[in-house]
Write a protein that holds these residues in place. Sequence first.
Motif, short mmCIF file in Angstrom:
data_model
loop_
_atom_site.label_atom_id
_atom_site.label_comp_id
_atom_site.label_asym_id
_atom_site.label_seq_id
_atom_site.Cartn_x
_atom_site.Cartn_y
_atom_site.Cartn_z
N TYR A 189 0.82 -1.22 0.00
CA TYR A 189 0.00 0.00 0.00
C TYR A 189 0.85 1.27 0.00
O TYR A 189 0.40 2.34 -0.38
CB TYR A 189 -0.93 0.01 1.23
CG TYR A 189 -1.95 -1.09 1.23
CD1 TYR A 189 -2.91 -1.18 0.23
CD2 TYR A 189 -1.97 -2.04 2.25
CE1 TYR A 189 -3.87 -2.19 0.25
CE2 TYR A 189 -2.92 -3.05 2.28
CZ TYR A 189 -3.86 -3.12 1.28
OH TYR A 189 -4.81 -4.11 1.30
N ASN A 190 2.09 1.12 0.49
CA ASN A 190 3.05 2.23 0.49
C ASN A 190 2.64 3.40 1.37
O ASN A 190 2.93 4.56 1.07
CB ASN A 190 3.31 2.73 -0.94
CG ASN A 190 3.92 1.65 -1.81
OD1 ASN A 190 4.84 0.95 -1.39
ND2 ASN A 190 3.39 1.49 -3.01
N TYR A 191 1.95 3.11 2.49
CA TYR A 191 1.64 4.15 3.46
C TYR A 191 2.79 4.30 4.44
O TYR A 191 3.42 3.30 4.84
CB TYR A 191 0.37 3.81 4.25
CG TYR A 191 -0.91 3.95 3.47
CD1 TYR A 191 -1.34 5.18 3.01
CD2 TYR A 191 -1.69 2.83 3.20
CE1 TYR A 191 -2.52 5.31 2.30
CE2 TYR A 191 -2.87 2.95 2.48
CZ TYR A 191 -3.28 4.19 2.03
OH TYR A 191 -4.45 4.31 1.33
N ASP A 192 3.05 5.51 4.86
CA ASP A 192 4.01 5.74 5.92
C ASP A 192 3.44 5.19 7.22
O ASP A 192 2.22 5.22 7.45
CB ASP A 192 4.27 7.25 6.05
CG ASP A 192 5.37 7.53 7.07
OD1 ASP A 192 6.55 7.53 6.67
OD2 ASP A 192 5.04 7.74 8.25
N GLU A 193 4.30 4.69 8.09
CA GLU A 193 3.83 4.08 9.34
C GLU A 193 3.04 5.06 10.19
O GLU A 193 2.18 4.65 10.97
CB GLU A 193 5.03 3.54 10.13
CG GLU A 193 5.63 2.29 9.51
CD GLU A 193 6.63 1.62 10.43
OE1 GLU A 193 6.72 2.03 11.61
OE2 GLU A 193 7.33 0.71 9.98
N SER A 194 3.31 6.34 10.08
CA SER A 194 2.61 7.32 10.91
C SER A 194 1.16 7.50 10.47
O SER A 194 0.33 7.99 11.24
CB SER A 194 3.32 8.67 10.84
OG SER A 194 3.28 9.19 9.51
N ILE A 195 0.84 7.07 9.25
CA ILE A 195 -0.52 7.25 8.72
C ILE A 195 -1.48 6.23 9.31
O ILE A 195 -2.65 6.52 9.56
CB ILE A 195 -0.50 7.12 7.16
CG1 ILE A 195 0.36 8.20 6.55
CG2 ILE A 195 -1.92 7.16 6.60
CD1 ILE A 195 -0.16 9.60 6.74
N VAL A 196 -1.02 5.00 9.52
CA VAL A 196 -1.88 3.90 9.98
C VAL A 196 -1.75 3.74 11.48
O VAL A 196 -0.66 3.44 11.98
CB VAL A 196 -1.52 2.58 9.26
CG1 VAL A 196 -2.52 1.49 9.63
CG2 VAL A 196 -1.47 2.77 7.75
N GLN A 197 -2.85 3.94 12.18
CA GLN A 197 -2.81 3.91 13.64
C GLN A 197 -3.81 2.90 14.20
O GLN A 197 -4.92 2.75 13.70
CB GLN A 197 -3.13 5.29 14.22
CG GLN A 197 -2.07 6.34 13.88
CD GLN A 197 -0.74 6.05 14.53
OE1 GLN A 197 -0.68 5.55 15.65
NE2 GLN A 197 0.34 6.36 13.82
#
Length: 232
Positions: free
Chosen positions: A18-26
């Motif tokens: 998905y290539n989301y930054d870790e800070s985006i997914v909580q």
Amino acid sequence: LIVTASKREHQSFFDNPYNYDESIVQLLGFPRFDNLKTGREKNQILIMPTWRRFFINSTKEEIKNSNYIKHTNSLLNNKELINYSKNNGFDIIFKPHPNLYEFIDLVEANEYVKIDYDSSYQKLLKKSKLFITDYSSIVFDFAYMKKPLIYYQYENDGFHFDLSESYFDFESMGFGEVVNTEQKLVSLIENTIDNNCGMDKKFENRVDEFYEFNDTDNCKRVYEFILNMDNK
């Protein structure tokens, strides 16, 4: 911000591309879950199968002749299920997927089973004591309340659930029994009602293991996280 409700769900965003930054997914819990803790139950069986994506280019005649419609009609008109429900004071509610509305005349209704078009999903979930589905993700809301559910995944459906596209395995992680015949389903429904619609301890444990939170503070966590984002 993307909100998740379990560690496995959270990790799936990074296991897949998905290539989301870790800070985006909580991992904060779903705010809508807070409302699942209230409401009075009724003696009600809720049947809610999901749609079939392969119907997208199908004609009405093809859908009519599909196993999806045939199995749906057979279950909704199962005499043993209807008689048992009547004798035990249980209503049967069928909530069609919105994509089925266009073809709802293909569903063979009867006087006992109610087809519900208007009630909200959350209202039906809170009121129902037993939930029957096949693959629908709405099951995660029902399981959160620790109420019994059954996956009816009949054979030769044409629906191919590709585990490589999901972190969730119904047999090893599901919150209820998986059955593949109508008779097994009806027998399990009867057994569940005979046991006062209690969730089996095995599946209660799976609920506890799966959800990071089982409270009514999901809104609070998300709200406070958003405030903290603004401060940063």
